[in-house]
Design a protein around this motif. Structure first.
Motif, mmCIF file in Angstrom:
data_model
loop_
_atom_site.group_PDB
_atom_site.id
_atom_site.type_symbol
_atom_site.label_atom_id
_atom_site.label_comp_id
_atom_site.label_asym_id
_atom_site.label_seq_id
_atom_site.Cartn_x
_atom_site.Cartn_y
_atom_site.Cartn_z
ATOM 1 N N GLU A 294 1.674 1.742 20.986
ATOM 2 C CA GLU A 294 1.693 1.063 19.682
ATOM 3 C C GLU A 294 0.378 1.268 18.933
ATOM 4 O O GLU A 294 0.360 1.384 17.698
ATOM 5 N N THR B 283 0.385 5.546 11.314
ATOM 6 C CA THR B 283 1.049 5.020 10.123
ATOM 7 C C THR B 283 0.106 4.264 9.198
ATOM 8 O O THR B 283 0.405 4.114 8.016
ATOM 9 N N GLY B 284 -1.020 3.801 9.735
ATOM 10 C CA GLY B 284 -1.945 3.040 8.908
ATOM 11 C C GLY B 284 -3.105 3.833 8.367
ATOM 12 O O GLY B 284 -3.569 3.586 7.254
ATOM 13 N N LYS C 236 -7.561 0.571 17.570
ATOM 14 C CA LYS C 236 -7.229 1.854 16.942
ATOM 15 C C LYS C 236 -8.469 2.519 16.345
ATOM 16 O O LYS C 236 -8.501 3.735 16.169
ATOM 17 N N ASP D 51 0.107 2.828 15.270
ATOM 18 C CA ASP D 51 -0.559 2.085 14.198
ATOM 19 C C ASP D 51 -1.625 2.946 13.534
ATOM 20 O O ASP D 51 -1.800 2.924 12.303
ATOM 21 N N LYS D 52 -2.338 3.720 14.335
ATOM 22 C CA LYS D 52 -3.350 4.625 13.782
ATOM 23 C C LYS D 52 -2.696 5.676 12.893
ATOM 24 O O LYS D 52 -3.199 5.991 11.801
#
Length: 283
Positions: free
Chosen positions: A215, A222-223, A131, A219-220
């Motif tokens: 995914e 939401t994180g 990511k 992830d990028k």
């Protein structure tokens, strides 16, 4: 081995494109390439994400739609060229995917493709994508971004290249566009409104669907980009025969169905992704 597989499937696509107006099916394509139809079906579907039958149908309908707008040929003639033995059958299939009859599509006059000719690439081997490699797009990335977009237009009804390129330039200028490369190949892209949390465009190269890039982008999001925020996007409604799997991908990622919409005259549905703590924060 990978280069040989890509070379074979590229031959398949070239053969299909050269014979779009012929009576083609899996057996005929396999026979022309002197290859097992069972192995060819499996390889093509795994790599492209469509069966050979679906690819041929979508390409024929795209070229039929082009002819409806940019030629004065009769609808019957266009139907026969697209492989249908009657105008009525052609009209039913066309309406299933374009949401209007051929006559109405011609009257409206706004051509957009269901499927452009697919171009296969030999991806770099043993490269682990992360990511952290997803970055803001730059103007010099536009050619690679557009090449990726042409491979995924099946997910974006009413895609018009000139309009899209203009909006892409604006998105890059406002730092809303993110891209992921594997070597020189753009394999993932997203246009995001940070203010609203809406994903306007999200694409993964079809050859990379099984490598976890959906995914990776989530992830990028939401994180790093919008932690704790509700995300939204739109895609096809349930039962839309034009959908090649985008609804199922969003559901698999944890998005949930929301309101039914109409965008650019096309029936769509909004999907929401709720962060794990969303229920608690709403109490």
């Amino acid at each position: 081995m990978e280069e040989q597989r890509i070379a074979l499937l590229s031959e398949v696509i070239a053969f299909i494109e050269a014979n779009l107006q012929e009576d083609l099916d899996l057996e005929q394509v396999a026979a022309a390439l002197h290859y097992s139809k069972y192995h060819l079906h499996r390889m093509f579907t795994q790599t492209v994400g469509l069966t050979i039958h679906a690819y041929i149908r979508r390409r024929r309908l795209t070229e039929a739609a082009r002819a409806l707008v940019f030629s004065r040929r009769s609808i019957l003639d266009i139907a026969l060229s697209a492989g249908y033995n009657s105008q009525q059958t052609f009209s039913c299939v066309f309406k299933d995917l374009y949401k209007m009859t051929p006559a109405r599509f011609r009257q409206v006059g706004n051509f957009y493709p269901l499927q452009l000719e697919y171009t296969l690439e030999v991806p770099p081997q043993n490269v682990r994508l992360t990511k952290e490699a997803i970055r803001l797009a730059r103007r010099e990335d536009i050619p690679a971004w557009m090449s990726l977009t042409r491979q995924v237009i099946d997910g974006f009804p009413h895609w018009v290249e000139t309009d899209y390129r203009k909006r892409l330039g604006q998105s890059i200028a406002y730092r809303r566009a993110f891209i992921l490369f594997d070597g020189p190949l753009a394999v993932g892209a997203m246009i995001l409104s940070r203010r609203s949390g809406h994903i306007h465009f999200w694409a993964i190269h079809p050859q990379y669907h099984a490598r976890g890039l959906w995914e990776l982008f989530l992830d990028k999001l939401t994180g790093d980009l919008l932690p704790g925020r509700v995300l939204s996007t739109t895609t096809y409604r349930a039962g839309d025969k034009a959908d090649t799997g985008y609804r199922q991908t969003l559901l698999r990622l944890g998005f949930r169905e929301d309101a039914l919409l109409t965008e650019f005259g096309y029936p769509t549905q909004r999907f929401l992704f709720l962060p794990p703590n969303h229920a608690q924060t709403q109490r």
